[in-house]
Motif scaffolding. Structure first.
Motif, PDB file in Angstrom:
ATOM      1  N   PRO A  96     -15.991  -5.677  12.900  1.00  0.00           N
ATOM      2  CA  PRO A  96     -16.860  -4.941  11.966  1.00  0.00           C
ATOM      3  C   PRO A  96     -17.263  -5.713  10.702  1.00  0.00           C
ATOM      4  CG  PRO A  96     -15.134  -3.509  12.799  1.00  0.00           C
ATOM      5  CD  PRO A  96     -14.868  -4.879  13.372  1.00  0.00           C
ATOM      6  N   HIS A  97     -16.320  -6.363  10.034  1.00  0.00           N
ATOM      7  CA  HIS A  97     -16.672  -7.070   8.801  1.00  0.00           C
ATOM      8  C   HIS A  97     -16.355  -8.554   8.885  1.00  0.00           C
ATOM      9  CE1 HIS A  97     -17.518  -3.353   6.708  1.00  0.00           C
ATOM     10  NE2 HIS A  97     -16.420  -2.860   7.239  1.00  0.00           N
ATOM     11  N   GLY A 156      -3.034 -12.528  -3.586  1.00  0.00           N
ATOM     12  CA  GLY A 156      -3.273 -11.612  -4.692  1.00  0.00           C
ATOM     13  C   GLY A 156      -4.652 -11.814  -5.304  1.00  0.00           C
ATOM     14  N   GLY A 157      -4.790 -11.388  -6.557  1.00  0.00           N
ATOM     15  CA  GLY A 157      -6.048 -11.554  -7.272  1.00  0.00           C
ATOM     16  C   GLY A 157      -7.154 -10.658  -6.744  1.00  0.00           C
ATOM     17  N   TRP A 158      -8.368 -11.069  -7.037  1.00  0.00           N
ATOM     18  CA  TRP A 158      -9.558 -10.314  -6.671  1.00  0.00           C
ATOM     19  C   TRP A 158     -10.232 -10.936  -5.458  1.00  0.00           C
ATOM     20  CZ3 TRP A 158     -10.641  -5.784  -9.065  1.00  0.00           C
ATOM     21  CH2 TRP A 158      -9.992  -5.543 -10.283  1.00  0.00           C
ATOM     22  N   THR A 159     -11.036 -10.132  -4.792  1.00  0.00           N
ATOM     23  CA  THR A 159     -11.765 -10.623  -3.624  1.00  0.00           C
ATOM     24  C   THR A 159     -13.002 -11.399  -4.080  1.00  0.00           C
ATOM     25  OG1 THR A 159     -11.099  -8.610  -2.486  1.00  0.00           O
ATOM     26  CG2 THR A 159     -12.858  -9.914  -1.465  1.00  0.00           C
ATOM     27  N   PRO A 160     -13.168 -12.616  -3.583  1.00  0.00           N
ATOM     28  CA  PRO A 160     -14.414 -13.329  -3.890  1.00  0.00           C
ATOM     29  C   PRO A 160     -15.525 -12.839  -2.962  1.00  0.00           C
ATOM     30  CG  PRO A 160     -12.959 -14.726  -2.577  1.00  0.00           C
ATOM     31  CD  PRO A 160     -12.262 -13.407  -2.737  1.00  0.00           C
ATOM     32  N   TRP A 161     -16.421 -12.044  -3.482  1.00  0.00           N
ATOM     33  CA  TRP A 161     -17.533 -11.561  -2.653  1.00  0.00           C
ATOM     34  C   TRP A 161     -18.668 -12.567  -2.753  1.00  0.00           C
ATOM     35  CZ3 TRP A 161     -15.792  -7.719   0.149  1.00  0.00           C
ATOM     36  CH2 TRP A 161     -14.828  -6.854  -0.381  1.00  0.00           C
ATOM     37  N   GLU A 168     -14.674  -1.227  -0.117  1.00  0.00           N
ATOM     38  CA  GLU A 168     -13.296  -0.743  -0.271  1.00  0.00           C
ATOM     39  C   GLU A 168     -12.769  -0.388   1.108  1.00  0.00           C
ATOM     40  OE1 GLU A 168     -12.749   2.161  -3.302  1.00  0.00           O
ATOM     41  OE2 GLU A 168     -13.657   0.855  -4.820  1.00  0.00           O
ATOM     42  N   PHE A 169     -11.636  -0.985   1.453  1.00  0.00           N
ATOM     43  CA  PHE A 169     -11.076  -0.770   2.783  1.00  0.00           C
ATOM     44  C   PHE A 169      -9.950   0.261   2.723  1.00  0.00           C
ATOM     45  CE2 PHE A 169     -12.908  -5.033   3.069  1.00  0.00           C
ATOM     46  CZ  PHE A 169     -13.622  -4.927   4.248  1.00  0.00           C
ATOM     47  N   GLU A 170      -9.910   1.107   3.756  1.00  0.00           N
ATOM     48  CA  GLU A 170      -8.840   2.100   3.880  1.00  0.00           C
ATOM     49  C   GLU A 170      -8.006   1.787   5.113  1.00  0.00           C
ATOM     50  OE1 GLU A 170     -10.235   6.095   4.146  1.00  0.00           O
ATOM     51  OE2 GLU A 170     -10.820   6.150   2.025  1.00  0.00           O
ATOM     52  N   CYS A 171      -6.717   2.031   4.996  1.00  0.00           N
ATOM     53  CA  CYS A 171      -5.812   1.781   6.123  1.00  0.00           C
ATOM     54  C   CYS A 171      -6.176   2.684   7.300  1.00  0.00           C
ATOM     55  CB  CYS A 171      -4.381   2.048   5.682  1.00  0.00           C
ATOM     56  SG  CYS A 171      -3.202   1.919   7.035  1.00  0.00           S
ATOM     57  N   ALA A 172      -6.326   2.077   8.479  1.00  0.00           N
ATOM     58  CA  ALA A 172      -6.681   2.840   9.678  1.00  0.00           C
ATOM     59  C   ALA A 172      -5.505   3.699  10.150  1.00  0.00           C
ATOM     60  CB  ALA A 172      -7.096   1.886  10.791  1.00  0.00           C
ATOM     61  N   GLN A 178      -6.425  -0.192   0.864  1.00  0.00           N
ATOM     62  CA  GLN A 178      -5.920  -1.518   1.209  1.00  0.00           C
ATOM     63  C   GLN A 178      -6.200  -2.458   0.049  1.00  0.00           C
ATOM     64  OE1 GLN A 178      -7.960  -1.888   5.037  1.00  0.00           O
ATOM     65  NE2 GLN A 178      -5.957  -2.075   5.997  1.00  0.00           N
ATOM     66  N   ARG A 179      -5.343  -3.450  -0.106  1.00  0.00           N
ATOM     67  CA  ARG A 179      -5.510  -4.365  -1.241  1.00  0.00           C
ATOM     68  C   ARG A 179      -5.683  -5.809  -0.768  1.00  0.00           C
ATOM     69  NH1 ARG A 179       0.752  -3.392  -3.168  1.00  0.00           N
ATOM     70  NH2 ARG A 179       1.620  -3.972  -1.153  1.00  0.00           N
ATOM     71  N   GLN A 180      -6.404  -6.542  -1.575  1.00  0.00           N
ATOM     72  CA  GLN A 180      -6.599  -7.968  -1.339  1.00  0.00           C
ATOM     73  C   GLN A 180      -5.235  -8.652  -1.347  1.00  0.00           C
ATOM     74  OE1 GLN A 180      -9.525  -9.986  -1.053  1.00  0.00           O
ATOM     75  NE2 GLN A 180      -8.111 -11.678  -0.781  1.00  0.00           N
ATOM     76  N   THR A 181      -4.877  -9.302  -0.232  1.00  0.00           N
ATOM     77  CA  THR A 181      -3.552  -9.911  -0.138  1.00  0.00           C
ATOM     78  C   THR A 181      -3.624 -11.423   0.037  1.00  0.00           C
ATOM     79  OG1 THR A 181      -2.696  -7.873   0.817  1.00  0.00           O
ATOM     80  CG2 THR A 181      -1.365  -9.851   1.157  1.00  0.00           C
ATOM     81  N   LEU A 182      -4.564 -11.867   0.854  1.00  0.00           N
ATOM     82  CA  LEU A 182      -4.651 -13.300   1.158  1.00  0.00           C
ATOM     83  C   LEU A 182      -6.105 -13.679   1.332  1.00  0.00           C
ATOM     84  CD1 LEU A 182      -3.180 -15.975   2.201  1.00  0.00           C
ATOM     85  CD2 LEU A 182      -3.481 -15.003   4.479  1.00  0.00           C
TER      86      LEU A 182
END
Ligand SMILES: [Zn+2]
Ligand SMILES: [Zn+2]
Length: 222
Positions: A96-97, A156-161, A168-172, A178-182
């Motif tokens: 999807p993304h 961590g940190g912010w997502t580089p768009w 914004e992603f939600e847990c399926a 969901q949070r930016q992890t890697l």
């Protein structure tokens, strides 16, 4: 007393640039592209190939990153885990993304691994752009502000768009945010690139559930 907290400061998140440099790591080290700590009696992760583009058969994942808690305590390790292993299926996937490699995370307790797999399985075919070179890590810790998001490989940190607007992603599995992890990057601030390429020279971002990191992840290639 008047408290002056700038919006800037409130929007700072802890981040760690992995800062890869060429090296010769072992399975006991944190690294990119080196040997992973994998027990002999556990099946190696396999991609079923259902999302391959063009369609092809099942292939083994490739060990791409491993991060020990002693080196990266900032990662959201679940209870009992002290090692995050990141695997890529190094073919194009139509997700999807994410038009790019598929990602599998393994949160492991390294102290329970005694006998290692003799040889890591190799895919019969790979997209060269997704195969990492071998690197050790010299992490750089910083507070990342929204106004100045690093495009380097980081946790961590912010997502580089880049191309896409923020999503914004939600847990399926549970519906939590969901949070930016890697983030895996095509280009490193140091100039020492891992030589993999995601999207149009962008980033591959992995989002994890804020409630339980073992829930389904979201992958975004931008
Ligand atoms: Zn695959
Ligand atoms: Zn969840």
């Amino acid at each position: 007393m008047l408290r002056l907290v700038s919006t800037e400061a409130e929007r700072a998140r802890p981040a760690v640039l992995l800062n890869p440099i060429e090296g010769d790591p072992t399975d006991a080290d944190s690294h990119i592209g080196g040997p992973v700590l994998w027990p002999i009696d556990e099946p190696w992760p396999t991609c079923d190939g259902a999302a391959h583009d063009p369609a092809s058969g099942a292939e083994p994942f490739v060990g791409a990153v491993q991060l020990y808690r002693r080196d990266f305590p900032e990662l959201p390790f679940p209870d009992g885990a002290d090692l995050l292993q990141v695997f890529l299926c190094t073919l194009h996937h139509d997700l999807p993304h994410a038009h790019g490699p598929d990602v599998r995370l393994v949160w492991r307790d390294s102290t329970t691994v005694f006998e290692l797999i003799e040889e890591e399985p190799e895919p019969s075919v790979q997209e060269e752009a997704y195969v990492p070179t071998v690197n050790v890590l010299e992490p750089i810790r910083f507070a990342e502000r929204e106004s100045k998001v690093s495009g380097g490989t980081k946790i961590g940190g912010w997502t580089p768009w880049w191309q896409s607007a923020p999503i914004e992603f939600e847990c399926a599995d549970c519906g939590a945010a969901q949070r930016q992890t890697l983030s895996l990057a095509t280009h490193e601030p140091s100039g020492d690139d891992v030589e993999w390429v995601f999207g149009r020279e962008g980033n591959l971002n992995v989002f994890t559930c804020a409630e339980d990191v073992r829930h389904s992840i979201a992958v975004h290639v931008d």
